[in-house]
Motif scaffolding. Sequence first.
Motif, PDB file in Angstrom:
ATOM      1  N   GLY A   1    -126.531  11.148-101.410  1.00  0.00           N
ATOM      2  CA  GLY A   1    -127.279  12.066-100.561  1.00  0.00           C
ATOM      3  C   GLY A   1    -127.502  11.478 -99.177  1.00  0.00           C
ATOM      4  N   THR A   2    -127.883  12.324 -98.242  1.00  0.00           N
ATOM      5  CA  THR A   2    -128.027  11.880 -96.864  1.00  0.00           C
ATOM      6  C   THR A   2    -129.187  10.895 -96.681  1.00  0.00           C
TER       7      THR A   2
ATOM      8  N   HIS B   1    -130.109  18.375-103.852  1.00  0.00           N
ATOM      9  CA  HIS B   1    -128.781  17.813-104.080  1.00  0.00           C
ATOM     10  C   HIS B   1    -128.232  17.188-102.799  1.00  0.00           C
ATOM     11  N   VAL B   2    -128.425  17.862-101.667  1.00  0.00           N
ATOM     12  CA  VAL B   2    -127.896  17.357-100.406  1.00  0.00           C
ATOM     13  C   VAL B   2    -128.665  16.129 -99.938  1.00  0.00           C
TER      14      VAL B   2
ATOM     15  N   GLY C   1    -128.438  13.474-103.288  1.00  0.00           N
ATOM     16  CA  GLY C   1    -127.156  13.241-103.932  1.00  0.00           C
ATOM     17  C   GLY C   1    -127.059  13.790-105.338  1.00  0.00           C
TER      18      GLY C   1
END
Length: 296
Positions: free
Chosen positions: A204-205, A129-130, A133
């Motif tokens: 997300g990153t 998720h991180v 996204g």
Amino acid sequence: MTFYLLAIAPFYEYGFMRRALVAIIALALCAGPIGVLLMLRRMSLVGDSMSHAVLPGAAIGFIIAGGLSLPMMGAGALIAGLIVATLAGIVSRHTALKEDASFASFYLPSLALGVLLISVKGSNIDLLHVLFGSILSIDSQALYLIGSITSFSLILLAIIYRPLVVECFDPRFLRSVGAKNSLYHALFLLMVVLNLVAGFQTLGTLMAVGMMMLPAVIAQLWAKTLPKMICIATSVATLCGYIGLLISYHFNFSSGPTVVLTVFAVYLFSLIFAPAGIFYKHLMRRLPSSPMEKAK
């Protein structure tokens, strides 16, 4: 399948799709011009580095909140991004390393630290998720945060637009008239970090920088003036966000990567058929370049 069912019904019938679309549009409105300026300032890799550098802050926000709290993780990501930007600026100013090299030296351990923290305190699902996204889980609180970042960034960009443009093409002139290049540069990096935080909330990153840089590259293939580049980059980001959400809905794909791959598909098309693309340049070489050659 009718056009309504294909392109309109998902957003009309489902609130999570509407919120995702609003978030994408808000992100595109500011990611477009900032991506173009990053490209013109030859800072594309800096944007990529910053997208990884925010991960430790997001991970700490995740640990403090005890789960996926987008406001808490966004605040942590903002603080981490500003710290890395400040440290990279100090290193580049006081050593022989250039700014892109100093950013690169910080983003790799930042990425590793963020992944380590989430993997220790969370699960693989939380890590995904991180990193990639969860745009379909955007709630009203996250929308307010993204909208606030976009509004602030656009206002700040309007205020410092002219010095930023001059610095892109003639930084010596800016220094000669007494302007503080370092101040404008710091404000620009602040906007980059803020919009990467907004992008982290949606894509997300790892995916956030894609919505910032790919539309900017596409715009450079189609336009030669800065206003046209900004308009094209913003339009491409918005349209591809809309199409990517539809594709992810109908085919049950992950939304963030689908949006970025949609932008990449437009990039491949532009790379071939745009005025600065491969096909057009090849065609122009084959055409006669002077009246004498035409007569022959």
